[in-house]
Scaffold this motif. Structure first.
Motif, mmCIF file in Angstrom:
data_model
loop_
_atom_site.group_PDB
_atom_site.id
_atom_site.type_symbol
_atom_site.label_atom_id
_atom_site.label_comp_id
_atom_site.label_asym_id
_atom_site.label_seq_id
_atom_site.Cartn_x
_atom_site.Cartn_y
_atom_site.Cartn_z
ATOM 1 N N TYR A 96 0.946 -1.208 0.108
ATOM 2 C CA TYR A 96 0.080 0.100 -0.126
ATOM 3 C C TYR A 96 0.984 1.219 -0.008
ATOM 4 O O TYR A 96 1.958 1.254 0.331
ATOM 5 C CB TYR A 96 -0.924 0.015 1.261
ATOM 6 C CG TYR A 96 -0.201 0.041 2.525
ATOM 7 C CD1 TYR A 96 -0.195 1.433 2.997
ATOM 8 C CD2 TYR A 96 0.240 -0.973 3.397
ATOM 9 C CE1 TYR A 96 0.289 1.445 4.405
ATOM 10 C CE2 TYR A 96 0.818 -1.038 4.339
ATOM 11 C CZ TYR A 96 0.905 0.291 5.119
ATOM 12 O OH TYR A 96 1.566 0.631 6.315
ATOM 13 N N TYR A 97 0.420 2.382 -0.583
ATOM 14 C CA TYR A 97 0.946 3.510 -0.550
ATOM 15 C C TYR A 97 0.638 4.390 0.721
ATOM 16 O O TYR A 97 -0.523 4.749 1.038
ATOM 17 C CB TYR A 97 0.638 4.431 -1.710
ATOM 18 C CG TYR A 97 1.149 5.780 -1.959
ATOM 19 C CD1 TYR A 97 2.641 5.689 -2.327
ATOM 20 C CD2 TYR A 97 0.549 6.942 -1.859
ATOM 21 C CE1 TYR A 97 3.405 7.081 -2.157
ATOM 22 C CE2 TYR A 97 1.267 8.099 -2.080
ATOM 23 C CZ TYR A 97 2.472 8.214 -2.228
ATOM 24 O OH TYR A 97 3.201 9.225 -2.460
ATOM 25 N N ASN A 98 1.712 4.689 1.485
ATOM 26 C CA ASN A 98 1.456 5.475 2.779
ATOM 27 C C ASN A 98 1.360 6.919 2.438
ATOM 28 O O ASN A 98 2.396 7.821 2.970
ATOM 29 C CB ASN A 98 2.841 5.267 3.560
ATOM 30 C CG ASN A 98 2.314 5.510 5.083
ATOM 31 O OD1 ASN A 98 1.384 5.241 5.828
ATOM 32 N ND2 ASN A 98 3.268 6.228 5.884
ATOM 33 N N GLY A 99 0.385 7.505 1.926
ATOM 34 C CA GLY A 99 0.228 8.776 1.353
ATOM 35 C C GLY A 99 -1.142 8.976 1.048
ATOM 36 O O GLY A 99 -2.062 7.974 1.190
ATOM 37 N N THR A 100 -1.453 10.122 0.171
ATOM 38 C CA THR A 100 -2.637 10.260 -0.039
ATOM 39 C C THR A 100 -3.359 9.620 -1.175
ATOM 40 O O THR A 100 -2.199 9.629 -2.158
ATOM 41 C CB THR A 100 -2.948 12.134 -0.149
ATOM 42 O OG1 THR A 100 -2.171 12.716 -1.135
ATOM 43 C CG2 THR A 100 -2.381 12.679 1.232
ATOM 44 N N ARG A 101 -4.277 9.556 -1.502
ATOM 45 C CA ARG A 101 -4.997 9.132 -2.904
ATOM 46 C C ARG A 101 -4.438 9.881 -4.098
ATOM 47 O O ARG A 101 -4.019 9.831 -5.085
ATOM 48 C CB ARG A 101 -6.353 9.055 -2.775
ATOM 49 C CG ARG A 101 -6.807 8.565 -4.107
ATOM 50 C CD ARG A 101 -8.458 8.246 -4.105
ATOM 51 N NE ARG A 101 -8.875 7.731 -5.593
ATOM 52 C CZ ARG A 101 -10.063 7.331 -5.745
ATOM 53 N NH1 ARG A 101 -10.706 6.853 -4.720
ATOM 54 N NH2 ARG A 101 -10.353 6.841 -6.942
ATOM 55 N N GLU A 102 -4.670 11.570 -3.559
ATOM 56 C CA GLU A 102 -4.368 12.523 -4.553
ATOM 57 C C GLU A 102 -3.004 12.652 -4.890
ATOM 58 O O GLU A 102 -2.621 12.885 -5.974
ATOM 59 C CB GLU A 102 -4.700 13.825 -4.170
ATOM 60 C CG GLU A 102 -6.475 13.885 -3.948
ATOM 61 C CD GLU A 102 -6.885 12.949 -2.758
ATOM 62 O OE1 GLU A 102 -8.258 13.056 -3.033
ATOM 63 O OE2 GLU A 102 -6.255 12.864 -2.064
ATOM 64 N N GLU A 103 -2.067 12.350 -4.055
ATOM 65 C CA GLU A 103 -0.655 12.512 -4.404
ATOM 66 C C GLU A 103 -0.242 11.228 -5.201
ATOM 67 O O GLU A 103 0.314 11.389 -6.182
ATOM 68 C CB GLU A 103 0.282 12.317 -2.904
ATOM 69 C CG GLU A 103 1.545 12.390 -3.144
ATOM 70 C CD GLU A 103 2.353 12.310 -1.943
ATOM 71 O OE1 GLU A 103 3.075 13.256 -1.564
ATOM 72 O OE2 GLU A 103 2.091 11.333 -0.954
ATOM 73 N N GLY A 104 -0.872 9.944 -4.911
ATOM 74 C CA GLY A 104 -0.428 8.797 -5.509
ATOM 75 C C GLY A 104 -0.944 8.813 -7.055
ATOM 76 O O GLY A 104 -0.223 8.517 -8.261
ATOM 77 N N THR A 105 -2.342 9.693 -7.343
ATOM 78 C CA THR A 105 -2.872 9.620 -8.706
ATOM 79 C C THR A 105 -1.885 10.626 -9.644
ATOM 80 O O THR A 105 -1.653 10.532 -10.729
ATOM 81 C CB THR A 105 -4.427 10.364 -8.276
ATOM 82 O OG1 THR A 105 -4.958 9.417 -7.700
ATOM 83 C CG2 THR A 105 -4.782 10.561 -9.814
ATOM 84 N N SER A 106 -1.443 11.646 -8.934
ATOM 85 C CA SER A 106 -0.499 12.640 -9.429
ATOM 86 C C SER A 106 0.624 12.030 -9.946
ATOM 87 O O SER A 106 1.010 12.247 -11.216
ATOM 88 C CB SER A 106 -0.251 13.852 -8.525
ATOM 89 O OG SER A 106 0.843 14.701 -9.228
ATOM 90 N N TYR A 107 1.254 11.243 -9.173
ATOM 91 C CA TYR A 107 2.501 10.487 -9.643
ATOM 92 C C TYR A 107 2.114 9.510 -10.841
ATOM 93 O O TYR A 107 2.693 9.465 -12.021
ATOM 94 C CB TYR A 107 2.826 9.719 -8.716
ATOM 95 C CG TYR A 107 3.870 10.198 -7.550
ATOM 96 C CD1 TYR A 107 5.167 10.802 -7.842
ATOM 97 C CD2 TYR A 107 3.559 10.500 -6.132
ATOM 98 C CE1 TYR A 107 5.971 11.424 -7.099
ATOM 99 C CE2 TYR A 107 4.315 11.152 -5.244
ATOM 100 C CZ TYR A 107 5.578 11.457 -5.629
ATOM 101 O OH TYR A 107 6.525 12.210 -4.890
ATOM 102 N N PHE A 108 1.174 8.877 -10.868
ATOM 103 C CA PHE A 108 0.632 7.677 -11.954
ATOM 104 C C PHE A 108 0.350 8.600 -13.030
ATOM 105 O O PHE A 108 0.587 8.036 -14.300
ATOM 106 C CB PHE A 108 -0.549 6.916 -11.309
ATOM 107 C CG PHE A 108 -0.067 5.964 -10.332
ATOM 108 C CD1 PHE A 108 0.847 5.193 -10.565
ATOM 109 C CD2 PHE A 108 -0.983 5.925 -9.205
ATOM 110 C CE1 PHE A 108 1.076 4.125 -9.543
ATOM 111 C CE2 PHE A 108 -0.717 5.006 -8.134
ATOM 112 C CZ PHE A 108 0.355 4.148 -8.366
ATOM 113 N N LYS A 109 -0.388 9.690 -12.987
ATOM 114 C CA LYS A 109 -0.653 10.000 -14.166
ATOM 115 C C LYS A 109 0.451 11.120 -14.974
ATOM 116 O O LYS A 109 0.329 11.390 -16.096
ATOM 117 C CB LYS A 109 -1.885 11.168 -13.976
ATOM 118 C CG LYS A 109 -3.037 10.522 -13.771
ATOM 119 C CD LYS A 109 -4.359 11.101 -13.582
ATOM 120 C CE LYS A 109 -5.648 10.707 -13.454
ATOM 121 N NZ LYS A 109 -6.910 11.452 -13.543
#
Length: 479
Positions: free
Chosen positions: A258-271
């Motif tokens: 799992y990613y120990n951060g926010t969903r928004e931060e994770g989405t930003s990295y992926f996109k």
């Protein structure tokens, strides 16, 4: 006819009666909702409570299994039949909490705001600030054995998508899995962990599904890249319990991360095409058979890495819904949870039933805060009458909507359920405001009053639009 109380019902539930003639158990004495394999359990005599209709025993047995308060009282969808688990004596695969559970508690719990960098302001919109936890024991050895047998048998119904290989809607197919996915003790534990009241998800197709190690080993045969068991994603249901059905000695890899951060931060990295920071990608630890991990999966990115060796790596995933209908939802459109493999006769119908459930919870809030003598003016009386009709029709949808895909019929049922309430809303808009009287003067500004009713109408109309327009899925996941 003599009635019996079955010893397999939950403690304190002595009102669940079982007829020795038709073996139908009922909490109401008037309608059989619970099917009990009475010959397979110890029974004790109970005084006669009512005289059954002499034709009761001639009625065909229902094809569905014991259900929770939000499950439909209808037959399983066409083509879905409950199976006995192969290699298990008839009746021995009935789920029993005292035999099949051995509930522990996680050693570590993480919260979205204090541990996973979500802002308190955003978290306040959710049902709770719960994030995820370390693995904890769920099943006994006997329960783990039965689970292993059940998931092996269910592999016959696996569907393959670009993201995963899974059996969806397992509650329609296997008695043990259905019972496991309606365990009061599991529900009590996850509600305690979440810090809010949960129920098993009102969309029955989401209540329990099974994820398998991909049979197609290669993601890209030209480069020989192993395929992940499940890609990085956030769930389309709020809370999930991931239960490990395979021994970790049977495979290498297949690690739940799992990613120990926010969903928004994770989405930003992926996109942006960037990998997640390695220091924030964490493992849940050793994945012992019969252990589970509970998370607010709609807010926590997670994946399962490729299986490097071994032929079996299986998990069972339960989905839970917060009882608070005003909490921020993980999705707003049906397409966001459509994998283009689930039959719309099930997924679409469940989507309508889910909105009926949510409407009823909204009406409960209205009644709690503005019910009884508070609704005393003529305008409020009109609202009271329209909400009562809405409640009756939404209850019919929740309990009695059959699994048949007919867009116009589904539209008609929802439209009819909100018709009077919508007429009241239009009337209110024309009049401009209510005459404030006593403690109801806050109705117009309360989140439980006018805003709540407008939300009910908006949700129902959005659901109707989904039913009429759904054609393709838009599930979001990343490599």
């Amino acid at each position: 006819l003599r009635l019996l109380v079955c010893s397999c019902v939950p403690a304190g539930a002595s009102h669940y009666m079982t007829c020795v003639c038709c073996f139908q158990a009922s909490a109401s004495h008037s309608k059989a909702l619970y099917l009990c394999k009475a010959l397979q359990v110890t029974l004790r005599l109970w005084p006669v409570q009512r005289v059954l209709n002499t034709r009761d025993h001639l009625m065909p047995k229902r094809k569905h299994q014991p259900s929770c308060p939000c499950c439909p009282d209808v037959d399983c969808p066409e083509g879905y039949v409950f199976r006995d688990t192969p290699g298990v004596a008839h009746g021995e695969d009935e789920f029993c909490e005292s035999k099949h559970l051995e509930l522990g508690y996680p050693a570590e719990v993480k919260y979205l705001d204090t541990d996973m960098e979500n802002s308190p302001e955003f978290v306040s919109q959710l049902a709770s600030n719960y994030g995820c936890c370390s693995a904890f024991r769920v099943l006994s050895e006997q329960g783990s054995d039965l689970l292993g047998s059940a998931v092996k048998d269910m592999h016959n119904y696996v569907v393959r998508t670009p993201r995963y290989e899974a059996v969806r809607g397992a509650c329609f197919r296997n008695r043990f899995l259905h019972g496991l996915a309606h365990s009061p003790q599991i529900l009590q534990l996850v509600s305690k962990l979440a810090g809010c009241e949960l129920i098993y998800h009102p969309m029955k197709i989401h209540q329990l599904h099974i994820n398998y190690k991909p049979q197609k080993e290669e993601e890209d045969e030209d480069v020989g890249e192993k395929r992940s068991v499940d890609r990085w994603h956030c769930d389309t249901t709020s809370y999930v319990l991931v239960l490990f059905a395979s021994s970790p000695d049977c495979y290498e890899g297949g690690t739940l991360q799992y990613y120990n951060g926010t969903r928004e931060e994770g989405t930003s990295y992926f996109k942006e095409g960037k990998p997640l920071p390695k220091e924030k990608v964490l493992n849940v630890g050793r994945q012992e058979r019969g252990y589970g991990v509970f998370m607010q999966g709609s807010r926590v990115y997670h994946q399962v890495t490729p299986v490097l060796s071994g032929h079996e790596r299986t998990t069972v995933v339960f989905s839970f819904q917060p009882c608070n209908p005003l909490a921020l939802e993980p999705l707003t459109k049906l397409a966001q949870t459509y994998n283009e493999r689930d039959p719309l006769s099930i997924l679409g119908t469940d989507w309508v039933r889910y909105h009926a459930w949510k409407s009823l919870k909204r009406l409960d809030l209205l009644e709690k805060h503005f019910g009884g003598s508070a609704l005393s003016t003529a305008n409020f009386k009109q609202l009271q009458d329209s909400t009562q009709k809405c409640r009756e029709k939404m209850t019919d949808i929740l309990r009695g909507l059959s699994y048949v895909w007919d867009r116009e019929v589904l539209k008609s049922k929802l439209s009819d359920a909100i018709h009077e309430l919508k007429a009241w809303s239009i009337s209110w808009e024309k009049e401009g405001s209510f005459i404030a009287e006593g403690h109801v003067e806050g109705f117009n500004t309360s989140r439980f009053g006018l805003q709540n009713m407008k939300g009910l109408l908006r949700d129902a109309e959005n659901c109707i639009d989904d039913i009429l327009t759904i054609a393709a899925g838009s599930m979001e996941y990343f490599k």
